[in-house]
Design an enzyme around this catalytic site. Structure first.
Site, PDB file in Angstrom:
ATOM      1  N   CYS A 291       0.836  -1.198   0.000  1.00 36.28           N
ATOM      2  CA  CYS A 291       0.000   0.000   0.000  1.00 36.28           C
ATOM      3  C   CYS A 291       0.870   1.248   0.000  1.00 36.28           C
ATOM      4  O   CYS A 291       1.834   1.356   0.770  1.00 36.28           O
ATOM      5  CB  CYS A 291      -0.939  -0.004   1.199  1.00 36.28           C
ATOM      6  SG  CYS A 291      -1.977   1.471   1.313  1.00 36.28           S
TER       7      CYS A 291
ATOM      8  N   CYS B 121      -7.666   1.130   7.903  1.00 35.32           N
ATOM      9  CA  CYS B 121      -6.442   1.933   7.850  1.00 35.32           C
ATOM     10  C   CYS B 121      -5.947   2.175   9.275  1.00 35.32           C
ATOM     11  O   CYS B 121      -6.628   2.825  10.079  1.00 35.32           O
ATOM     12  CB  CYS B 121      -6.704   3.262   7.144  1.00 35.32           C
ATOM     13  SG  CYS B 121      -5.226   4.300   6.977  1.00 35.32           S
TER      14      CYS B 121
ATOM     15  N   GLU C 203      -5.158  35.665   1.321  1.00 42.40           N
ATOM     16  CA  GLU C 203      -5.443  34.398   0.639  1.00 42.40           C
ATOM     17  C   GLU C 203      -6.025  34.708  -0.733  1.00 42.40           C
ATOM     18  O   GLU C 203      -6.800  35.668  -0.892  1.00 42.40           O
ATOM     19  CB  GLU C 203      -6.432  33.565   1.478  1.00 42.40           C
ATOM     20  CG  GLU C 203      -6.935  32.307   0.833  1.00 42.40           C
ATOM     21  CD  GLU C 203      -5.830  31.293   0.570  1.00 42.40           C
ATOM     22  OE1 GLU C 203      -5.680  30.890  -0.592  1.00 42.40           O
ATOM     23  OE2 GLU C 203      -5.125  30.918   1.521  1.00 42.40           O
TER      24      GLU C 203
ATOM     25  N   CYS D 271       4.857  21.740   3.929  1.00 35.21           N
ATOM     26  CA  CYS D 271       4.557  20.310   3.944  1.00 35.21           C
ATOM     27  C   CYS D 271       5.471  19.543   2.998  1.00 35.21           C
ATOM     28  O   CYS D 271       5.327  18.321   2.859  1.00 35.21           O
ATOM     29  CB  CYS D 271       3.095  20.063   3.573  1.00 35.21           C
ATOM     30  SG  CYS D 271       2.632  20.711   1.960  1.00 35.21           S
TER      31      CYS D 271
ATOM     32  N   GLU E  22       6.569  17.697   7.834  1.00 35.63           N
ATOM     33  CA  GLU E  22       6.209  19.108   7.978  1.00 35.63           C
ATOM     34  C   GLU E  22       7.422  19.821   8.565  1.00 35.63           C
ATOM     35  O   GLU E  22       8.055  19.303   9.496  1.00 35.63           O
ATOM     36  CB  GLU E  22       5.008  19.273   8.894  1.00 35.63           C
ATOM     37  CG  GLU E  22       4.262  20.566   8.727  1.00 35.63           C
ATOM     38  CD  GLU E  22       3.286  20.553   7.565  1.00 35.63           C
ATOM     39  OE1 GLU E  22       2.761  21.624   7.234  1.00 35.63           O
ATOM     40  OE2 GLU E  22       3.045  19.469   7.005  1.00 35.63           O
TER      41      GLU E  22
END
Length: 799
Positions: free
Chosen positions: A442, A543, A669, A754, A789
Site C-alpha cells: 500500500c 487503515c 489568501e 509540507c 512538515e
C-alpha cells in the site's frame, strides 16, 4: 460399419500424425515437406484423404514471408514543429500512420496523438525476421547516445551524444546510415530502406560517404507506402474468412512459441520463424518467448554467424534442447515498453542500501562497466541526482539504510532504475514487523517496517540534505536541523482519509426515473489507495493510521458504495471517484460541502469538510505554539514584533492562533471562499485585531484597505517589527510571490512547509535576498509515512 473402420484405422492415424509432428520440429535443412497423402495414397480410405487435404492446406496457408516487422521514421508536417520526428516499429505501416494522425481511436501511438500532427513517413526499414530484432533496432535508433555498438561505430562517445542532440530528418538519417552500414549486427541483416518521397531518398544519399563501400551497398527503394510490397501483406491476416485459414491460425497459435525459440537458436534458418509477424495473432507472445538462453544469444556476436558453425550435439535435436531449457527456466513476460538499458528485465542484484529518497524509497548504487549520461530527464521521479557516471542509482521500496538486500529490476529510466525487493539478506536492527498486513504494497505508508525513533532520525537527515543540496547552502551557512518533533500517537491519529475506487464495470440496460438501472449489475473493484510502485489500487478495509471513528465508518461506507454501484445509484456510474472521511470530533463527515468544526488550543475553527485543514489533531497544537514562539521573538535590535501577515492563510489558523501576541494580524489568501471562512472563524472566537483579505498572486502586498478596518493598511506596516508567516501548498511559493516578499522586506519570515524539498528551494531565494536561516524544525506530522512538515525561520540581516 463406419465406426468399425474408424476404430480399425485409429492406430495408423496416430502414427501418421506423430510422424508429421516430429518432422515439423526438425531443422529446416533436414525437414521434408512431402504431403501426407503422397505417403498414404495407395491404401488410405476417404477419411484419411480428407485429413491429408486439411494438413496440406494448413501447411500452405501458414507459410508466410519472414519479413513482417518494420521500423519507421515519421516527420511532422506541422509548421510549428518542422524538426519534430518519431521513431517506432510496426507490423502495419498504413494503420500505424492513421493511428499517429488520430484517424483511429484505438491502438498505440498515443504520445504522438496531438503534437506534430499531421505526420508523414520519411523512411520505412523492412526485413526484420521477428519482433525482438525490430525492437532492438528501434531502441538503438532512439537511444544512439547509449547504444554501445553505435558509439563504437562513430568512435567517440561525445560525438554520439552530439549527434543525438540534433533534430530533424537529416539528423535521424545520419544515425540510420551508421546503424545500417557500421553497427553490428544490423549491418548484416537483409534490411531494405523504403522512401515514400524522392526528396527523402536524395537526402539520405547525400549523407553517404562516397568511398565507403559498406554504406553504399545499403538497399534503398522509392515508392508510395500503399505500393510497397509489404503493405498489401499486412492486411492478409486481418480478417480470415474461410475454414482453411482458421485452421492455419490454430496451428500457428499452438506451435508459434516453439518455432520462435527455434529461430533464436544458433544455426536456425529463416524458414523456422515463418510463423512470426501475423499482426493480430502473435502481437504479444514474441517477447514472452525469449528464454534466458536466447537473450544471452542475442547479446553475443554469434547471432549473425552462419548455420554451419553451430551444429547440435550428437544424439540430441535442436527442438529437444529448447524444450529442456524452457522447462528449467520458464520465459519471462517482458513489458512491451521496457527499456533494456542498462539492465535486463528481472535482472537480480545483491546491493547495500545507502540512503532514502524524500519519497521513501531506498537508494542503491551499482557499478557500471562504462560511464553513462547523467543528465536527468523528464521521467526522473525524485530529486535524487546521480553525479557519478560510473554508478547507476536504483530505487527499492520497504528497505532501511545499511541493509543488504536482493533486488530485481522491473523498470529503467533515463538516470535510474526501479526494482522490487526480493529478500532481506542482512536486516537492520531498526526493522520491525509492520502493524498493517498491507504495509509492503500500500502506498499510504512507507515506514511501518521501521521503528518510530529511526523514522524521525531519517526525516531529520533528509531535511538537512535537502537544504544543502537543493538550497545550495553549506553546513556553516545555517544551523543544524533540529531533531524531528512528534507525539506518542503514531497510529490512529489521522483525522481525514480519501480512499479511491476505479470505474465500475459498464452497466447495460436503461436508466429508470429513480436513477436505477434495468440490466446487469455493476461491481466496484478495490476501494483504497494506490500501490507503492504503480497506479493500481490496493483494497484497504481498515487503515491503521486513521482514527478509530474513521475506521468504523469506513466499513459502512464501503458496503454502501458497493451496493449503490450494483443498483446503479452512484452519482457517476461510469467513472471512478474519491471518497471523503473527515473526523471532526463529533462524527465522521463524508460530504465535501458540509461545514464541520474542530478545536485547536481552545480556539474553534469552522470549515468545509473537503477543504484543507491539518489532519493530525494531536500534533497541531504543538505546531501552532512553535509558530507563535518563532514569530514573537524580539528582533536582533531588541524591538518587539508588533504586526503579523499570514500569507496562504486558508481558514486563518496561524493568524487567529497568534492574534493575542500582536497588535494587528492580517491574513491574505487568493481563495475568496477561504477568506470568508477565516473571517467567520475570527468572529466565532471573538478576535478583534484580525482581518482577512483576498488578494491576487501578482499584487499580494499592495496597500489595500482591509474590510472592516479602514484605519489599517498592509503597506503601512512597520517593516522592522513585521513578521510574515508563509504556509504554501506542496508546490511551494511562486517566484512572483517571492519577488514581492523581497520588495516588501519584512524583518522576519516564518515558513511552514509540507514539502521540505520546495522549502529548501525557496530558502535559496530568501538567502539571496539578504535573509539568514535562524532555525529549521521538522515535525513528524504523519508517522509511518514519508511526509515531513518543516518550520524554517528567516531573519533579515543587519545592513
Amino acid at each position: 460399419m463406419i465406426s468399425l473402420i474408424i476404430l480399425t484405422m485409429k492406430p495408423l492415424i496416430c502414427f501418421l500424425a506423430m510422424t508429421s509432428l516430429v518432422s515439423s520440429f526438425a531443422p529446416a535443412s533436414r525437414r521434408t515437406v512431402t504431403p501426407l497423402v503422397a505417403r498414404s495414397s495407395t491404401f488410405a480410405p476417404s477419411i484419411l484423404q480428407s485429413i491429408s487435404n486439411d494438413n496440406n492446406s494448413t501447411e500452405e496457408d501458414i507459410t508466410t514471408p519472414s519479413q513482417h516487422f518494420h521500423c519507421y521514421l515519421l516527420r511532422s508536417l506541422d509548421p510549428k514543429h518542422p524538426l519534430k520526428t518519431y521513431v517506432g516499429y510496426t507490423t502495419d505501416p498504413i494503420r500505424r500512420l492513421r493511428q499517429h494522425n488520430g484517424e483511429l481511436k484505438h491502438g498505440g501511438a498515443k504520445r504522438t496523438a496531438r503534437n506534430g500532427r499531421p505526420w508523414q513517413y520519411a523512411a520505412i526499414i523492412d526485413g526484420f525476421q521477428d519482433k525482438v530484432t525490430a525492437m532492438q533496432f528501434e531502441w538503438a535508433w532512439q537511444h544512439t547516445h547509449r547504444s554501445k555498438v553505435f558509439r563504437e561505430a562513430v568512435g567517440d562517445d561525445a560525438l554520439a551524444k552530439r549527434m543525438k542532440r540534433r533534430r530533424g530528418v537529416k539528423a535521424r538519417f545520419d544515425e540510420l546510415r551508421v546503424l545500417l552500414g557500421e553497427c553490428e549486427p544490423f549491418n548484416s541483416y537483409p534490411l531494405e530502406v523504403y522512401f515514400p518521397e524522392e526528396e527523402s531518398h536524395e537526402l539520405f544519399c547525400t549523407l553517404m560517404p562516397k568511398k565507403d563501400d559498406d554504406t553504399q551497398n545499403i538497399r534503398k527503394k522509392v515508392c508510395p507506402v500503399n505500393e510497397m510490397p509489404f503493405a498489401a501483406h499486412t492486411e492478409t491476416f486481418a480478417a480470415p474468412t474461410d475454414t482453411r485459414t482458421k485452421k492455419a491460425q490454430k496451428v500457428n497459435g499452438s506451435w508459434a512459441q516453439m518455432h520462435f525459440n527455434l529461430s533464436l537458436m544458433p544455426g536456425a534458418s529463416s524458414t523456422q520463424s515463418r510463423f512470426l509477424g501475423q499482426r493480430r495473432h502473435q502481437s504479444n507472445w514474441a517477447l514472452n518467448a525469449v528464454t534466458p538462453q536466447a537473450s544471452h544469444f542475442f547479446a553475443t556476436s554469434g547471432f549473425n554467424q552462419s548455420p554451419e558453425k553451430f551444429e547440435p550435439e550428437e544424439g540430441k535435436t535442436e527442438s529437444t534442447s529448447v524444450v529442456e531449457e524452457e522447462s528449467e527456466q520458464p520465459p519471462v513476460n517482458v513489458p512491451a515498453k521496457f527499456k533494456p538499458y542498462p539492465f535486463q528485465y528481472h535482472q537480480e542484484f545483491l546491493v547495500t542500501i545507502d540512503s532514502l529518497t524524500n519519497l521513501g524509497f531506498g537508494i542503491a548504487r551499482i557499478e557500471l562497466d562504462e560511464p553513462h549520461d547523467n543528465q536527468a530527464g523528464d521521467d526522473c521521479e525524485s530529486d535524487q541526482t546521480n553525479n557519478d557516471p560510473m554508478k547507476w542509482v536504483i530505487f527499492v521500496p520497504n528497505v532501511i539504510p545499511g541493509e543488504k538486500v536482493r533486488i530485481r529490476i522491473y523498470r529503467n529510466y533515463a538516470t535510474y532504475s526501479d526494482a522490487d525487493l526480493l529478500e532481506i539478506v542482512e536486516a537492520s536492527p531498526d526493522r520491525i514487523e509492520p502493524k498493517c498486513d498491507l504495509a509492503n504494497i500500500c502506498g499510504g505508508c512507507q515506514y511501518q517496517h521501521i521503528t518510530v525513533d529511526r523514522q524521525r532520525q531519517m526525516k531529520t537527515i533528509q531535511v538537512q540534505e535537502l537544504f544543502e543540496r537543493l538550497g545550495g547552502l553549506k553546513t556553516d551557512e545555517f544551523p543544524s536541523v533540529l531533531p524531528t518533533l512528534g507525539t506518542d500517537e503514531v497510529f490512529g491519529y489521522r483525522s481525514k482519509i480519501t480512499p479511491h475506487y476505479d470505474a465500475p464495470l459498464k452497466k447495460k440496460g436503461r436508466k429508470n426515473k429513480d436513477g436505477s438501472y434495468n440490466g446487469i449489475s455493476c461491481e466496484i473493484g478495490p476501494i483504497g489507495f494506490k500501490e507503492k510502485a504503480s497506479r493500481r489500487l490496493v483494497d484497504v478495509p481498515y487503515c491503521h493510521i486513521a482514527t478509530p471513528d474513521i475506521n468504523e465508518a469506513l466499513a459502512r461506507i464501503r458496503d454502501e458504495t458497493r451496493k449503490a454501484a450494483r443498483e446503479g445509484k452512484l452519482k457517476k456510474p461510469t467513472k471512478g471517484a474519491t471518497l471523503l472521511l473527515r473526523d471532526a470530533g463529533d462524527g465522521v463527515e463524508t460530504d465535501h460541502n458540509v461545514y464541520v468544526k474542530t478545536t485547536v488550543k481552545d480556539l474553534v475553527f469552522r470549515f468545509k469538510a473537503g477543504n484543507f485543514f491539518q489532519n493530525n489533531p494531536f500534533m497541531l497544537p504543538k505546531m501552532v505554539d512553535l509558530v507563535v514562539d518563532a514569530a514573537t521573538v524580539p528582533s536582533p535590535s531588541g524591538k518587539a514584533m508588533t504586526h503579523l501577515i499570514d500569507c496562504y492563510c486558508g481558514s486563518g489558523l496561524f493568524a487567529i492562533g497568534s492574534s493575542s501576541s500582536f497588535e494587528a494580524c492580517v491574513g491574505i489568501e487568493v481563495n475568496e471562499m477561504a477568506v470568508e471562512e477565516a473571517r467567520e472563524n475570527a468572529a466565532l472566537n471573538g478576535i478583534g485585531n484580525c482581518a482577512f483579505v483576498s488578494a491576487s498572486a501578482e499584487a499580494i502586498f499592495d496597500p489595500v484597505t482591509l474590510e472592516g478596518r479602514s484605519d489599517l493598511i498592509v503597506g503601512d506596516f512597520p517593516r522592522e517589527t513585521t513578521v510574515v508567516v508563509v504556509d504554501p501548498p506542496r508546490k511551494g511559493c511562486s517566484v512572483e510571490f517571492l519577488e514581492q516578499l523581497n520588495e516588501y522586506k519584512p524583518q522576519r519570515v516564518v515558513y511552514m512547509s509540507c514539502d521540505p524539498a520546495t522549502q529548501a528551494r525557496d530558502a535559496k531565494y530568501l538567502v539571496s535576498y539578504g535573509y539568514e536561516i535562524v532555525s529549521v524544525q521538522p515535525f513528524d506530522l504523519f508517522p509511518q509515512t514519508r511526509h515531513i512538515e518543516c518550520l524554517a525561520t528567516f531573519e533579515l540581516k543587519d545592513k
